[in-house]
Write a protein that holds these residues in place. Structure first.
Motif, PDB file in Angstrom:
ATOM      1  N   ARG A 115       8.423 -82.587 -37.990  1.00  0.00           N
ATOM      2  CA  ARG A 115       9.345 -81.644 -38.646  1.00  0.00           C
ATOM      3  C   ARG A 115       8.936 -81.364 -40.080  1.00  0.00           C
ATOM      4  O   ARG A 115       9.051 -80.244 -40.561  1.00  0.00           O
ATOM      5  N   GLU A 116       8.458 -82.397 -40.756  1.00  0.00           N
ATOM      6  CA  GLU A 116       8.064 -82.243 -42.161  1.00  0.00           C
ATOM      7  C   GLU A 116       6.893 -81.269 -42.291  1.00  0.00           C
ATOM      8  O   GLU A 116       6.890 -80.401 -43.166  1.00  0.00           O
ATOM      9  N   ASN A 117       5.895 -81.396 -41.429  1.00  0.00           N
ATOM     10  CA  ASN A 117       4.752 -80.477 -41.477  1.00  0.00           C
ATOM     11  C   ASN A 117       5.183 -79.051 -41.164  1.00  0.00           C
ATOM     12  O   ASN A 117       4.711 -78.099 -41.785  1.00  0.00           O
ATOM     13  N   ARG A 119       8.192 -77.789 -41.633  1.00  0.00           N
ATOM     14  CA  ARG A 119       8.978 -77.328 -42.780  1.00  0.00           C
ATOM     15  C   ARG A 119       8.064 -76.865 -43.913  1.00  0.00           C
ATOM     16  O   ARG A 119       8.241 -75.783 -44.479  1.00  0.00           O
ATOM     17  N   ARG A 120       7.042 -77.672 -44.232  1.00  0.00           N
ATOM     18  CA  ARG A 120       6.127 -77.317 -45.315  1.00  0.00           C
ATOM     19  C   ARG A 120       5.369 -76.032 -45.012  1.00  0.00           C
ATOM     20  O   ARG A 120       5.204 -75.177 -45.865  1.00  0.00           O
ATOM     21  N   LEU A 121       4.888 -75.924 -43.776  1.00  0.00           N
ATOM     22  CA  LEU A 121       4.170 -74.713 -43.398  1.00  0.00           C
ATOM     23  C   LEU A 121       5.101 -73.506 -43.459  1.00  0.00           C
ATOM     24  O   LEU A 121       4.716 -72.440 -43.935  1.00  0.00           O
ATOM     25  N   GLU A 123       7.619 -73.044 -45.425  1.00  0.00           N
ATOM     26  CA  GLU A 123       7.790 -72.674 -46.828  1.00  0.00           C
ATOM     27  C   GLU A 123       6.586 -71.875 -47.336  1.00  0.00           C
ATOM     28  O   GLU A 123       6.729 -70.878 -48.040  1.00  0.00           O
ATOM     29  N   PHE A 124       5.390 -72.320 -46.954  1.00  0.00           N
ATOM     30  CA  PHE A 124       4.173 -71.632 -47.366  1.00  0.00           C
ATOM     31  C   PHE A 124       4.125 -70.213 -46.794  1.00  0.00           C
ATOM     32  O   PHE A 124       3.844 -69.242 -47.500  1.00  0.00           O
ATOM     33  N   CYS A 180      -4.148 -69.204 -41.215  1.00  0.00           N
ATOM     34  CA  CYS A 180      -3.398 -70.414 -41.504  1.00  0.00           C
ATOM     35  C   CYS A 180      -3.148 -71.104 -40.166  1.00  0.00           C
ATOM     36  O   CYS A 180      -2.450 -70.559 -39.309  1.00  0.00           O
TER      37      CYS A 180
END
Length: 195
Positions: A115-117, A119-121, A123-124, A180
């Motif tokens: 989930r963290e990865n 979420r970060r992607l 945002e990017f 990406c």
């Protein structure tokens, strides 16, 4: 285990077994290492795509006293660019409503990701949208990635370019500003077309 089963099946059928353009990650566990060493030592040819893979295979066969197959360092088979006519590239873009004048980013997600990865992607990618970039989502492994890709596409907006063949993915990547990806082969395709 899936790949080892395929190798065993081919061997049982009396077929010559060769691996081309493969990567072999670090194999963990004594049983897995022994089974992998046994299967790889019976191959007639191993084409490995990186030096770490060569070291791992040599380590495996030496560890269990197996004979080393013929090994050659070679590029990943996906690294070759597909021939594309100008017409076919334009067709792929128009099929998904992408103008040749638009600035867009090709995005390849991995369906099984923390989930963290994600979420970060997210945002990017949201920041890229804020900069006026259109997102074009490509699906490398539909069984694993399609559900997550649809969700992210709906959440961020953009285009879901699906289904696509390998040449179509490369046609999109050839024309985008940025790729990406969470998927290795999407990056290989991007590299093959110089993006």
């Amino acid at each position: 285990w899936y790949y080892l089963l395929i190798l065993r099946f081919a061997e049982a059928k009396g077929k010559r077994v060769e691996l081309w353009g493969n990567g072999v990650d670090k194999i963990k566990g004594k049983v897995s290492r022994r089974a992998t060493a046994d299967a790889l030592s019976k191959c007639a040819f191993l084409g490995l795509r990186d030096r770490d893979s060569v070291r791992e295979v040599c380590s495996l066969v030496a560890e269990f006293g197996k004979s080393a197959p013929c090994i050659r360092l070679e590029s990943d088979l996906a690294a070759r660019a597909f021939d594309e006519s100008q017409t076919s590239g334009k067709y792929v873009l128009s099929r998904f409503g992408i103008s040749e004048r638009e600035r867009f980013v090709a995005v390849a997600l991995r369906g099984v990701e923390s989930r963290e990865n994600v979420r970060r992607l997210g945002e990017f990618l949201h920041a890229l949208v804020g900069e006026g970039m259109k997102l074009v989502f490509v699906v490398m492994y539909p069984d694993e990635d399609l559900k997550m890709t649809r969700k992210m596409c709906e959440y961020l907006g953009g285009v879901l370019a699906y289904p696509l063949g390998a040449a179509d993915v490369q046609a999109i990547m050839r024309r985008c500003c940025l790729v990406c990806s969470m998927r290795y082969h999407a990056l290989v395709f991007a590299h093959a077309v110089g993006t």
